[in-house]
Write a protein that holds these residues in place. Structure first.
Motif, PDB file in Angstrom:
ATOM      1  N   ASP A   3      58.816  20.632 -26.915  1.00 38.49           N
ATOM      2  CA  ASP A   3      57.735  19.939 -26.222  1.00 38.49           C
ATOM      3  C   ASP A   3      56.888  19.130 -27.199  1.00 38.49           C
ATOM      4  OD1 ASP A   3      58.618  20.974 -23.839  1.00 38.49           O
ATOM      5  OD2 ASP A   3      57.182  22.646 -23.826  1.00 38.49           O
ATOM      6  N   GLU A   4      56.587  19.691 -28.386  1.00 34.63           N
ATOM      7  CA  GLU A   4      55.812  18.971 -29.394  1.00 34.63           C
ATOM      8  C   GLU A   4      56.559  17.732 -29.873  1.00 34.63           C
ATOM      9  OE1 GLU A   4      55.004  21.794 -32.473  1.00 34.63           O
ATOM     10  OE2 GLU A   4      53.510  22.872 -31.297  1.00 34.63           O
ATOM     11  N   ALA A   5      57.855  17.875 -30.102  1.00 35.54           N
ATOM     12  CA  ALA A   5      58.656  16.734 -30.563  1.00 35.54           C
ATOM     13  C   ALA A   5      58.726  15.652 -29.500  1.00 35.54           C
ATOM     14  CB  ALA A   5      60.055  17.192 -30.946  1.00 35.54           C
ATOM     15  N   GLU A   6      58.788  16.066 -28.230  1.00 34.77           N
ATOM     16  CA  GLU A   6      58.835  15.097 -27.137  1.00 34.77           C
ATOM     17  C   GLU A   6      57.524  14.325 -27.044  1.00 34.77           C
ATOM     18  OE1 GLU A   6      59.110  15.460 -22.374  1.00 34.77           O
ATOM     19  OE2 GLU A   6      60.697  16.495 -23.488  1.00 34.77           O
ATOM     20  N   GLN A   7      56.399  15.012 -27.248  1.00 33.84           N
ATOM     21  CA  GLN A   7      55.097  14.360 -27.189  1.00 33.84           C
ATOM     22  C   GLN A   7      54.905  13.400 -28.351  1.00 33.84           C
ATOM     23  OE1 GLN A   7      52.236  17.510 -26.976  1.00 33.84           O
ATOM     24  NE2 GLN A   7      52.619  17.919 -24.806  1.00 33.84           N
ATOM     25  N   GLU A   8      55.441  13.762 -29.526  1.00 31.73           N
ATOM     26  CA  GLU A   8      55.298  12.906 -30.700  1.00 31.73           C
ATOM     27  C   GLU A   8      56.216  11.690 -30.630  1.00 31.73           C
ATOM     28  OE1 GLU A   8      56.011  15.325 -34.100  1.00 31.73           O
ATOM     29  OE2 GLU A   8      54.256  16.584 -33.754  1.00 31.73           O
ATOM     30  N   GLY A   9      57.238  11.763 -29.803  1.00 29.01           N
ATOM     31  CA  GLY A   9      58.169  10.640 -29.677  1.00 29.01           C
ATOM     32  C   GLY A   9      59.012  10.456 -30.921  1.00 29.01           C
ATOM     33  N   GLY A  10      59.520  11.538 -31.458  1.00 35.54           N
ATOM     34  CA  GLY A  10      60.339  11.493 -32.674  1.00 35.54           C
ATOM     35  C   GLY A  10      61.670  10.797 -32.441  1.00 35.54           C
ATOM     36  N   ASP A  11      62.536  10.884 -33.443  1.00 30.67           N
ATOM     37  CA  ASP A  11      63.821  10.193 -33.384  1.00 30.67           C
ATOM     38  C   ASP A  11      64.896  10.974 -32.646  1.00 30.67           C
ATOM     39  OD1 ASP A  11      64.231  12.191 -35.182  1.00 30.67           O
ATOM     40  OD2 ASP A  11      64.898  10.924 -36.826  1.00 30.67           O
ATOM     41  N   GLY A  12      64.572  12.105 -32.070  1.00 30.02           N
ATOM     42  CA  GLY A  12      65.527  12.849 -31.255  1.00 30.02           C
ATOM     43  C   GLY A  12      66.341  13.870 -32.010  1.00 30.02           C
ATOM     44  N   ILE A  13      66.033  14.077 -33.294  1.00 24.30           N
ATOM     45  CA  ILE A  13      66.777  15.060 -34.080  1.00 24.30           C
ATOM     46  C   ILE A  13      65.819  16.177 -34.472  1.00 24.30           C
ATOM     47  CG2 ILE A  13      68.070  15.472 -36.192  1.00 24.30           C
ATOM     48  CD1 ILE A  13      68.913  12.544 -36.096  1.00 24.30           C
ATOM     49  N   LEU A  14      66.175  17.386 -34.100  1.00 25.22           N
ATOM     50  CA  LEU A  14      65.388  18.551 -34.458  1.00 25.22           C
ATOM     51  C   LEU A  14      66.287  19.557 -35.147  1.00 25.22           C
ATOM     52  CD1 LEU A  14      63.331  19.150 -31.196  1.00 25.22           C
ATOM     53  CD2 LEU A  14      62.522  18.170 -33.330  1.00 25.22           C
ATOM     54  N   ALA A  15      65.727  20.296 -36.094  1.00 24.27           N
ATOM     55  CA  ALA A  15      66.473  21.357 -36.762  1.00 24.27           C
ATOM     56  C   ALA A  15      65.701  22.657 -36.565  1.00 24.27           C
ATOM     57  CB  ALA A  15      66.621  21.055 -38.243  1.00 24.27           C
ATOM     58  N   PHE A  16      66.432  23.719 -36.245  1.00 23.76           N
ATOM     59  CA  PHE A  16      65.809  25.010 -36.007  1.00 23.76           C
ATOM     60  C   PHE A  16      66.351  26.018 -37.005  1.00 23.76           C
ATOM     61  CE2 PHE A  16      65.780  22.882 -31.904  1.00 23.76           C
ATOM     62  CZ  PHE A  16      64.454  22.988 -31.578  1.00 23.76           C
ATOM     63  N   SER A  17      65.471  26.872 -37.471  1.00 27.27           N
ATOM     64  CA  SER A  17      65.875  27.944 -38.361  1.00 27.27           C
ATOM     65  C   SER A  17      65.080  29.178 -37.997  1.00 27.27           C
ATOM     66  CB  SER A  17      65.594  27.558 -39.815  1.00 27.27           C
ATOM     67  OG  SER A  17      65.857  28.646 -40.660  1.00 27.27           O
ATOM     68  N   ARG A  18      65.750  30.312 -37.969  1.00 28.81           N
ATOM     69  CA  ARG A  18      65.065  31.546 -37.612  1.00 28.81           C
ATOM     70  C   ARG A  18      64.194  32.051 -38.754  1.00 28.81           C
ATOM     71  NH1 ARG A  18      68.311  35.705 -33.919  1.00 28.81           N
ATOM     72  NH2 ARG A  18      68.597  34.332 -32.168  1.00 28.81           N
ATOM     73  N   GLY A  19      64.601  31.844 -39.970  1.00 34.15           N
ATOM     74  CA  GLY A  19      63.812  32.307 -41.090  1.00 34.15           C
ATOM     75  C   GLY A  19      64.085  33.750 -41.457  1.00 34.15           C
ATOM     76  N   ARG A  20      64.652  34.516 -40.578  1.00 36.95           N
ATOM     77  CA  ARG A  20      64.992  35.898 -40.869  1.00 36.95           C
ATOM     78  C   ARG A  20      66.316  36.219 -40.182  1.00 36.95           C
ATOM     79  NH1 ARG A  20      61.679  35.928 -36.601  1.00 36.95           N
ATOM     80  NH2 ARG A  20      61.884  37.484 -34.987  1.00 36.95           N
ATOM     81  N   VAL A  21      67.008  37.174 -40.737  1.00 35.25           N
ATOM     82  CA  VAL A  21      68.285  37.569 -40.168  1.00 35.25           C
ATOM     83  C   VAL A  21      68.023  38.560 -39.052  1.00 35.25           C
ATOM     84  CG1 VAL A  21      70.492  38.659 -40.644  1.00 35.25           C
ATOM     85  CG2 VAL A  21      69.427  37.218 -42.373  1.00 35.25           C
ATOM     86  N   SER A  22      68.676  38.352 -37.919  1.00 30.04           N
ATOM     87  CA  SER A  22      68.469  39.212 -36.767  1.00 30.04           C
ATOM     88  C   SER A  22      69.793  39.775 -36.303  1.00 30.04           C
ATOM     89  CB  SER A  22      67.829  38.415 -35.636  1.00 30.04           C
ATOM     90  OG  SER A  22      67.774  39.202 -34.477  1.00 30.04           O
ATOM     91  N   THR A  23      69.742  40.988 -35.767  1.00 32.55           N
ATOM     92  CA  THR A  23      70.957  41.587 -35.221  1.00 32.55           C
ATOM     93  C   THR A  23      71.162  41.185 -33.767  1.00 32.55           C
ATOM     94  OG1 THR A  23      69.720  43.556 -34.579  1.00 32.55           O
ATOM     95  CG2 THR A  23      70.782  43.581 -36.739  1.00 32.55           C
ATOM     96  N   VAL A  24      70.127  40.578 -33.157  1.00 30.18           N
ATOM     97  CA  VAL A  24      70.211  40.174 -31.761  1.00 30.18           C
ATOM     98  C   VAL A  24      70.741  38.744 -31.695  1.00 30.18           C
ATOM     99  CG1 VAL A  24      68.912  39.792 -29.648  1.00 30.18           C
ATOM    100  CG2 VAL A  24      68.310  41.671 -31.156  1.00 30.18           C
ATOM    101  N   ASP A  25      71.752  38.512 -30.865  1.00 28.16           N
ATOM    102  CA  ASP A  25      72.332  37.185 -30.714  1.00 28.16           C
ATOM    103  C   ASP A  25      71.772  36.540 -29.457  1.00 28.16           C
ATOM    104  OD1 ASP A  25      73.888  34.954 -31.037  1.00 28.16           O
ATOM    105  OD2 ASP A  25      75.661  35.854 -30.128  1.00 28.16           O
ATOM    106  N   CYS A  26      71.107  35.404 -29.615  1.00 28.10           N
ATOM    107  CA  CYS A  26      70.493  34.696 -28.502  1.00 28.10           C
ATOM    108  C   CYS A  26      71.274  33.434 -28.134  1.00 28.10           C
ATOM    109  CB  CYS A  26      69.054  34.320 -28.844  1.00 28.10           C
ATOM    110  SG  CYS A  26      67.999  35.716 -29.229  1.00 28.10           S
ATOM    111  N   ALA A  27      72.551  33.373 -28.495  1.00 27.38           N
ATOM    112  CA  ALA A  27      73.342  32.160 -28.291  1.00 27.38           C
ATOM    113  C   ALA A  27      73.440  31.783 -26.823  1.00 27.38           C
ATOM    114  CB  ALA A  27      74.727  32.325 -28.898  1.00 27.38           C
ATOM    115  N   ASP A  28      73.676  32.754 -25.949  1.00 25.80           N
ATOM    116  CA  ASP A  28      73.801  32.440 -24.520  1.00 25.80           C
ATOM    117  C   ASP A  28      72.506  31.871 -23.960  1.00 25.80           C
ATOM    118  OD1 ASP A  28      76.423  33.305 -24.499  1.00 25.80           O
ATOM    119  OD2 ASP A  28      75.898  35.337 -23.836  1.00 25.80           O
ATOM    120  N   GLU A  29      71.391  32.462 -24.345  1.00 25.36           N
ATOM    121  CA  GLU A  29      70.107  31.988 -23.856  1.00 25.36           C
ATOM    122  C   GLU A  29      69.812  30.582 -24.371  1.00 25.36           C
ATOM    123  OE1 GLU A  29      70.570  35.018 -25.171  1.00 25.36           O
ATOM    124  OE2 GLU A  29      70.305  36.247 -23.405  1.00 25.36           O
TER     125      GLU A  29
END
Length: 95
Positions: free
Chosen positions: A60-86
């Motif tokens: 939502d923040e990137a959409e409001q800023e009107g960026g170039d359409g490329i976002l990168a996400f990083s969890r920052g920590r290793v998790s045992t829970v897989d959220c791929a489906d969500e």
């Protein structure tokens, strides 16, 4: 050595017609069968809910800023829970 049995053209056409009718009958039977029950929804863990909420916020923040359409996400920590489906559901528009 025995000679092979010769089949006439009518025999081939009759065999082909029988196979086609059998295929059509099988297809009709499969289409009329009831659909299997859908899988029950799997509960989403609290960690996944938090991660999905942060991803939505960043989108939502990137959409409001009107960026170039490329976002990168990083969890920052290793998790045992897989959220791929969500995440797939989120990016497919199934919010």
């Amino acid at each position: 050595m025995p000679k092979p049995i010769r089949m006439g053209g009518r025999t081939w056409v009759a065999a082909w017609a029988v196979l086609c009718v059998a295929g059509l009958a099988a297809t009709a039977g499969l289409r009329s069968a009831p659909a299997p029950d859908p899988q029950p929804a799997r509960p989403v863990s609290a960690e996944c809910r938090e991660f999905i909420a942060s991803v939505k916020t960043q989108l939502d923040e990137a959409e409001q800023e009107g960026g170039d359409g490329i976002l990168a996400f990083s969890r920052g920590r290793v998790s045992t829970v897989d959220c791929a489906d969500e995440l797939r559901n989120l990016f497919r528009g199934e919010r």
